[in-house]
Design a protein around this motif. Structure first.
Motif, PDB file in Angstrom:
ATOM      1  N   SER A 112       0.599  -1.428  -0.026  1.00 42.25           N
ATOM      2  CA  SER A 112       0.528  -0.138  -0.413  1.00 42.25           C
ATOM      3  C   SER A 112       0.590   1.514  -0.219  1.00 42.25           C
ATOM      4  CB  SER A 112      -1.215   0.030   1.175  1.00 42.25           C
ATOM      5  OG  SER A 112      -1.803  -1.289   1.303  1.00 42.25           O
ATOM      6  N   LYS A 159       1.496   5.180   0.543  1.00 37.22           N
ATOM      7  CA  LYS A 159       0.610   6.093   1.611  1.00 37.22           C
ATOM      8  C   LYS A 159       1.285   7.152   1.700  1.00 37.22           C
ATOM      9  CE  LYS A 159      -1.948   2.925   4.077  1.00 37.22           C
ATOM     10  NZ  LYS A 159      -3.403   3.170   4.605  1.00 37.22           N
ATOM     11  N   ASN A 184       1.819  11.045   4.172  1.00 35.88           N
ATOM     12  CA  ASN A 184       1.807  11.880   5.252  1.00 35.88           C
ATOM     13  C   ASN A 184       2.609  13.106   5.247  1.00 35.88           C
ATOM     14  OD1 ASN A 184       4.779  11.157   6.523  1.00 35.88           O
ATOM     15  ND2 ASN A 184       4.045  10.096   7.724  1.00 35.88           N
ATOM     16  N   GLN A 202       6.026  10.083   1.358  1.00 36.10           N
ATOM     17  CA  GLN A 202       5.642   9.144   0.721  1.00 36.10           C
ATOM     18  C   GLN A 202       6.588   7.744   1.513  1.00 36.10           C
ATOM     19  OE1 GLN A 202       6.665   8.130  -3.433  1.00 36.10           O
ATOM     20  NE2 GLN A 202       4.614   6.468  -3.895  1.00 36.10           N
TER      21      GLN A 202
END
Length: 95
Positions: A38, A40, A42, A46
């Motif tokens: 997955s 992701k 924030n 990355q």
């Protein structure tokens, strides 16, 4: 008796290549049944999460592999079931 039936792992990777290396290493284990990468994001950037699931057996397989641990003189469940069918056949008397 305790026995591990399945296990889930989650790994962190900075790049997709690192995540794919984790999956390749995990595929060497025959118990691997699922893998997922997955992507992701924030506030720091990355990253990739790698989810791995392993299955080592089912309760049925574990129970079938157990030795008969009934004490001497005690009937096993199979013997009890067989005796019940024999008794049922004996009581079928017409009136």
């Amino acid at each position: 008796m305790k026995k591990l039936l399945n296990q889930k792992e989650q790994h962190y990777a900075d790049t997709r290549e690192e995540a794919e290396e984790i999956v390749v290493a995990a595929k060497e284990n025959e118990a691997l049944i699922m893998n997922k990468i997955s992507e992701k994001y924030n506030k720091y950037g990355q990253y990739f999460l790698v989810d791995l699931t392993y299955q080592y057996g089912t309760p049925k397989e574990v129970m079938e592999g157990k030795p008969n641990d009934a004490p001497d003189g005690q009937l096993t469940i199979d013997e009890v079931n067989n005796d019940e069918t024999v008794e049922d056949e004996k009581t079928d008397v017409p009136f």
